[in-house]
Design a protein around this motif. Structure first.
Motif, PDB file in Angstrom:
ATOM      1  N   PRO A 400       0.757  -0.992   0.019  1.00  0.00           N
ATOM      2  CA  PRO A 400       0.050   0.099  -0.007  1.00  0.00           C
ATOM      3  C   PRO A 400       0.676   1.164   0.028  1.00  0.00           C
ATOM      4  N   TYR A 401       0.334   2.044  -0.741  1.00  0.00           N
ATOM      5  CA  TYR A 401       1.234   3.631  -0.853  1.00  0.00           C
ATOM      6  C   TYR A 401       1.535   4.161   0.386  1.00  0.00           C
ATOM      7  N   ASP A 402       0.540   4.099   1.459  1.00  0.00           N
ATOM      8  CA  ASP A 402       0.982   4.806   2.593  1.00  0.00           C
ATOM      9  C   ASP A 402       2.364   4.283   3.205  1.00  0.00           C
ATOM     10  N   ARG A 403       2.571   2.993   3.198  1.00  0.00           N
ATOM     11  CA  ARG A 403       3.926   2.306   3.781  1.00  0.00           C
ATOM     12  C   ARG A 403       4.889   2.918   3.112  1.00  0.00           C
ATOM     13  N   CYS A 404       4.880   3.009   1.729  1.00  0.00           N
ATOM     14  CA  CYS A 404       6.151   3.437   1.055  1.00  0.00           C
ATOM     15  C   CYS A 404       6.270   5.032   1.637  1.00  0.00           C
ATOM     16  N   PHE A 405       5.208   5.688   1.672  1.00  0.00           N
ATOM     17  CA  PHE A 405       5.377   7.029   1.805  1.00  0.00           C
ATOM     18  C   PHE A 405       6.124   7.239   3.172  1.00  0.00           C
ATOM     19  N   GLY A 414      13.040  13.053   7.791  1.00  0.00           N
ATOM     20  CA  GLY A 414      13.283  12.725   9.106  1.00  0.00           C
ATOM     21  C   GLY A 414      12.138  13.020   9.944  1.00  0.00           C
ATOM     22  N   LEU A 415      10.977  12.586   9.434  1.00  0.00           N
ATOM     23  CA  LEU A 415       9.710  12.672  10.633  1.00  0.00           C
ATOM     24  C   LEU A 415       9.186  11.150  10.379  1.00  0.00           C
ATOM     25  N   ALA A 416       9.085  10.494  11.592  1.00  0.00           N
ATOM     26  CA  ALA A 416       8.392   9.211  11.516  1.00  0.00           C
ATOM     27  C   ALA A 416       6.790   9.275  11.939  1.00  0.00           C
ATOM     28  N   ALA A 417       5.959   8.402  11.184  1.00  0.00           N
ATOM     29  CA  ALA A 417       4.535   8.452  11.412  1.00  0.00           C
ATOM     30  C   ALA A 417       4.299   6.872  11.098  1.00  0.00           C
ATOM     31  N   ILE A 418       2.694   6.662  11.346  1.00  0.00           N
ATOM     32  CA  ILE A 418       2.369   5.149  10.921  1.00  0.00           C
ATOM     33  C   ILE A 418       1.428   5.033   9.989  1.00  0.00           C
ATOM     34  N   PRO A 419       1.666   4.226   8.922  1.00  0.00           N
ATOM     35  CA  PRO A 419       0.483   4.281   7.661  1.00  0.00           C
ATOM     36  C   PRO A 419      -0.620   3.688   8.162  1.00  0.00           C
TER      37      PRO A 419
END
Ligand code: IK2
Length: 463
Positions: A400-405, A414-419
């Motif tokens: 899924p795109y959000d994971r690659c993003f 340099g920003l971490a989030a969760i897909p």
């Protein structure tokens, strides 16, 4: 499994040194593997991959501002720290086991505190169980109620452990989606988590004679959908269906004090006829900004709770006494200050609402479109514009795109989030791969560090 087996062998040959130790470990490992028929229990089939591990590991490899996992990076309130110090240095008997189903002063204060909120007489001995965090409460609940082939209705996006916990108990997850009812582009305004709705007919269609449990999470992780979305009318819809189909409602309310814009949390157990079929789960970690203490609880009628007690006494049995004692003192304090400006339950949402608003403003500056949450620690943000502009990120197409993003953002911004797709069932992941989740329960320094990264990102975007 490999790594665990090797670790066990190295532990066994620990006193040996050098080559000899290596050879023995290898030999031992070989024997372990030869002996193994089918090592992992079947209940682990299909649930051995945990996306959190992957994103946490990646975030640790890079210099990131970590807005992924949901925990405060500011200190708990002084009274909470003092309560823990008192529990550790006070009565030496707090170093010993306590009552299996909960330290008595804690079960007593939970009963009286929540009894008033739910409008219910709550007995500390039969209606309260203290667990290892809300995770422990969820696990105990699923193990106690879900049997082979039982169906569990899960509203997605969902806190990701609900699905594996259902599967581990032998149950069948049946998903129903919250969907945004309006595109933000329609009127140029930011989307609000209250616009994500359940379709009443679709929800009703998910109930079957095999439905045993429906799990609700309000305010919701990851959407932050809170009292406005799960309005009284929506809760009444869920309640009516649970009653009609004789289903147990498990309600995960760990963010119940994190509700913004003056809204009030509503517990489904307080609706007419619901106490008898509802298990309400809470977390001291989220309540007092002490996620490391891992104290949680379940409240419910004895005819359900007795089965949870059976699981508890045959698995965990006791939770750490000192942490429970500290939580008891915190609730006793809150009981005295309830509803007043000095109450942490009044102060915390105000502080966190500022963090939310700060993050919303900052994310918009780079073209991200946050969905304004009404509660919880989290907001999801729409990355559709990036999906259109940068469709070919490494890995896109395979996952899924959000994971690659998110991987791209960790490495390049340099920003971490969760897909957000990790909060959906497999068939829905592609449909919701244009959102990512940020945690905003962070101190000013972290939010400013985020601002600097976003500012730099904004400069990079200039033609
Ligand atoms: N239920 C929900 C909805 C939760 O969000 C959590 C914990 N938070 O998750 C961290 C994250 O999403 O980044 C729990 C239960 C578990 O609570 P506890 O820490 O008390 O076990």
């Amino acid at each position: 499994m490999f790594r665990n087996a090797a670790a066990i062998c190295l532990h066994l040959v620990g006193p040996l040194q050098g080559k000899k130790a290596g050879a023995s470990a290898a030999q031992c490992l070989h024997q372990t593997l030869t002996m193994a028929k089918r090592l992992p229990a079947r209940r682990l089939d299909g649930i051995d991959h945990n996306p959190w591990v992957e994103y946490s590991r990646l975030a640790a490899e890079y210099d990131v501002v970590n807005l992924g996992q949901g925990f405060p990076d500011f200190p708990p309130p002084d009274f909470a720290v003092e309560a823990f110090q008192q529990a550790v240095s006070g009565d030496f008997m707090l170093n010993q086991y306590t009552k299996a189903f909960g330290y008595p002063p804690l079960t007593k204060i939970l009963a009286s505190f929540f009894g008033k909120l739910l409008g219910q007489e709550i007995d500390p001995l039969t209606n309260v169980l203290v667990t290892v965090g809300a995770y422990g409460a969820l696990f105990t609940t699923f193990q106690a109620l879900v049997d082979e082939g039982d169906e569990v209705i899960i509203i997605e996006p969902f806190f990701d452990c609900y699905e594996p916990m259902t599967l581990m108990a032998g149950g069948r997850p049946v998903f129903v989606s919250l969907r945004p009812v309006r595109s933000p582009a329609e009127d140029g305004k930011l989307e609000n988590s209250s616009n994500w709705r359940l379709d009443p007919e679709e929800l009703a269609s998910k109930f079957s004679p095999r439905t045993k449990v429906l799990i609700l999470n309000t305010p919701n992780n990851p959407l932050g959908k809170g009292p406005q979305v799960y309005s009284r009318a929506e809760l009444e819809l869920v309640a009516g269906l649970c009653q009609q189909h004789d289903v147990v409602c498990v309600t995960d309310e760990v963010y119940q004090w994190l509700v913004f814009d003056g809204h009030q949390h509503i517990s489904i157990a307080s609706l007419p006829g619901m106490w008898e079929r509802t298990l309400t789960i809470g977390s001291a970690g989220k309540t007092f900004s002490t996620t490391g203490w891992k104290v949680g609880w379940v409240l419910g009628p004895d005819h359900l709770m007795k089965h949870l007690r059976t699981v508890h006494q045959n698995s965990i049995y006791h939770c750490p006494t000192q942490a429970q004692a500290a939580v008891a003192l915190n609730f006793e304090r809150e009981q005295q200050h309830f509803g007043q400006p000095s109450s942490y339950f009044v102060q915390l949402p105000r502080t966190i609402q500022h963090c939310r608003d700060h993050m919303i403003r900052s994310l918009q500056s780079v073209g991200l479109r946050p969905v304004v949450p009404q509660g919880s620690y989290f907001l999801v943000t729409d990355i559709s514009d990036f999906k259109k502009r940068m469709p070919n990120l490494p890995g896109a197409g395979d996952e899924p795109y959000d994971r690659c993003f998110v991987k791209w953002m960790i490495k390049n911004k340099g920003l971490a989030a969760i897909p957000v797709s990790v909060f959906f069932s497999a068939p829905q992941q592609k449909n919701f791969d244009h959102y990512i989740r940020f945690c905003f329960v962070k101190d000013e320094a972290t939010l400013q560090a985020m601002d600097r990264r976003l500012q730099k990102w904004k400069e990079d975007l200039r033609p």
